[in-house]
Write a protein that holds these residues in place. Structure first.
Motif, short mmCIF file in Angstrom:
data_model
loop_
_atom_site.label_atom_id
_atom_site.label_comp_id
_atom_site.label_asym_id
_atom_site.label_seq_id
_atom_site.Cartn_x
_atom_site.Cartn_y
_atom_site.Cartn_z
N GLY A 204 0.82 -1.21 0.00
CA GLY A 204 0.00 0.00 0.00
C GLY A 204 0.85 1.25 0.00
O GLY A 204 0.52 2.25 -0.67
N ILE A 205 1.95 1.23 0.74
CA ILE A 205 2.88 2.37 0.76
C ILE A 205 3.47 2.58 -0.63
O ILE A 205 3.55 3.71 -1.13
CB ILE A 205 3.98 2.13 1.81
CG1 ILE A 205 3.38 2.19 3.22
CG2 ILE A 205 5.10 3.15 1.64
CD1 ILE A 205 4.32 1.72 4.32
N ALA A 206 3.87 1.49 -1.29
CA ALA A 206 4.41 1.60 -2.64
C ALA A 206 3.38 2.15 -3.61
O ALA A 206 3.71 2.89 -4.54
CB ALA A 206 4.91 0.22 -3.11
N SER A 207 2.12 1.81 -3.39
CA SER A 207 1.04 2.29 -4.25
C SER A 207 0.89 3.80 -4.14
O SER A 207 0.75 4.50 -5.15
CB SER A 207 -0.26 1.58 -3.89
OG SER A 207 -1.30 1.93 -4.77
N LEU A 208 0.90 4.33 -2.92
CA LEU A 208 0.80 5.77 -2.75
C LEU A 208 2.06 6.48 -3.25
O LEU A 208 2.00 7.57 -3.82
CB LEU A 208 0.53 6.13 -1.28
CG LEU A 208 0.36 7.61 -0.97
CD1 LEU A 208 -0.75 8.24 -1.80
CD2 LEU A 208 0.08 7.82 0.52
N ALA A 209 3.22 5.84 -3.07
CA ALA A 209 4.47 6.43 -3.52
C ALA A 209 4.50 6.62 -5.04
O ALA A 209 5.23 7.47 -5.55
CB ALA A 209 5.65 5.58 -3.07
N ALA A 210 3.68 5.84 -5.76
CA ALA A 210 3.61 5.97 -7.22
C ALA A 210 3.02 7.32 -7.64
O ALA A 210 3.16 7.73 -8.79
CB ALA A 210 2.79 4.84 -7.82
N HIS A 211 2.37 8.02 -6.71
CA HIS A 211 1.78 9.33 -7.00
C HIS A 211 2.77 10.45 -6.65
O HIS A 211 2.40 11.45 -6.02
CB HIS A 211 0.47 9.50 -6.22
CG HIS A 211 -0.61 8.56 -6.65
ND1 HIS A 211 -1.57 8.92 -7.57
CD2 HIS A 211 -0.86 7.27 -6.31
CE1 HIS A 211 -2.38 7.88 -7.76
NE2 HIS A 211 -1.97 6.88 -7.01
#
Length: 263
Positions: A204-211
């Motif tokens: 989930g952290i990696a997912s937000l970091a994509a933004h």
């Protein structure tokens, strides 16, 4: 039919129940790119690791979300970041509806668009954002979030009625009444939770970091995804009796098992 407007069966210190996971397909409906990534994506990571199918549906492309970037440039950038963030948690299908960012209107047009996706994807679970004026922690919710959350709830019912938006049948989309429950993330009074301790939270952290470009565009309000999401998930964990959790306000659309009068 039942709804969970209040936490059910909870006494002081009693953990919330876990969200049922005896299902296969989920549709996550949000107003903007990055909405799902503020916590819900960690739950999505858990579900896709179990082999469940999760699809994203975005009402807008988030084109009004970066003050220093014209919407014509911001929209494609934010769409690309959303697709990248979705891949981090095992989601390959991301659809956009092209409603105008910042002025999404609740009404038949929005409901129809969501119904179209529900009939196409045939989910058992809908996940969306809080539809209320107040969110978790008493924060004031955005107008687009409120419109999309309420439309998603109503569309979950509309999708099973062939006489609501009958024109969708001309597109080959037959009614789908299989949505069991609708889950609102960020709600002021959650009723259920999902354990995201460990790997789901990391994804989930990696997912937000994509933004990354969107986050940089926040200026003074910018933040690092890891400490932010770790703090949020650990705030939710005790409500479920675990280290880290995502909490939802869950509305049940159909009885689980025989109705009460037949038990």
């Amino acid at each position: 039919m039942t709804t969970h407007d209040e936490p059910v069966g909870l006494g002081p210190g009693t953990p919330l129940p876990a969200l049922p996971e005896d299902w296969e397909r989920c549709l996550a409906v949000a107003a903007h790119p990055d909405d799902i990534e503020y916590g819900t994506a960690s739950a999505v990571a858990r579900w896709t690791a179990q082999g469940k199918q999760v699809t994203y549906l975005l009402a807008t492309r988030g084109e009004a979300g970066i003050d220093g970037l014209h919407p014509d440039a911001a929209g494609p950038l934010r769409e690309a970041e959303e697709r990248a963030g979705a891949r981090e948690v095992g989601v390959e299908t991301v659809e956009f509806l092209d409603h105008r960012d910042g002025t999404v209107e609740y009404g038949p047009a929005l409901r129809r668009d969501i119904v179209r996706s529900i009939r196409r994807q045939r989910p058992e679970v809908l996940v969306t954002g809080a539809r209320t004026v107040r969110m978790i922690g008493g924060m004031v919710n955005q107008a687009d979030h409120r419109a999309v959350g309420l439309a998603a709830l109503d569309a979950a019912r509309d999708a099973g009625n062939r006489w609501i938006f009958p024109e969708l049948a001309d597109e080959g989309l037959e009614p789908w009444g299989g949505v069991r429950f609708v889950c609102f993330a960020g709600a002021e009074r959650p009723t259920h939770g999902v354990d995201v301790s460990g790997e789901p939270l990391e994804r989930g952290i990696a997912s937000l970091a994509a933004h990354a470009e969107y986050t940089k565009g926040l200026g003074a309000a910018a933040f690092e995804p890891r400490p932010f999401l770790t703090w949020v998930a650990r705030q939710g964990g005790p409500a479920l009796g675990v280290e880290a959790a995502v909490l939802f306000d869950v509305y049940t659309l159909a009885f689980e098992g025989p109705p009460p009068w037949e038990r």
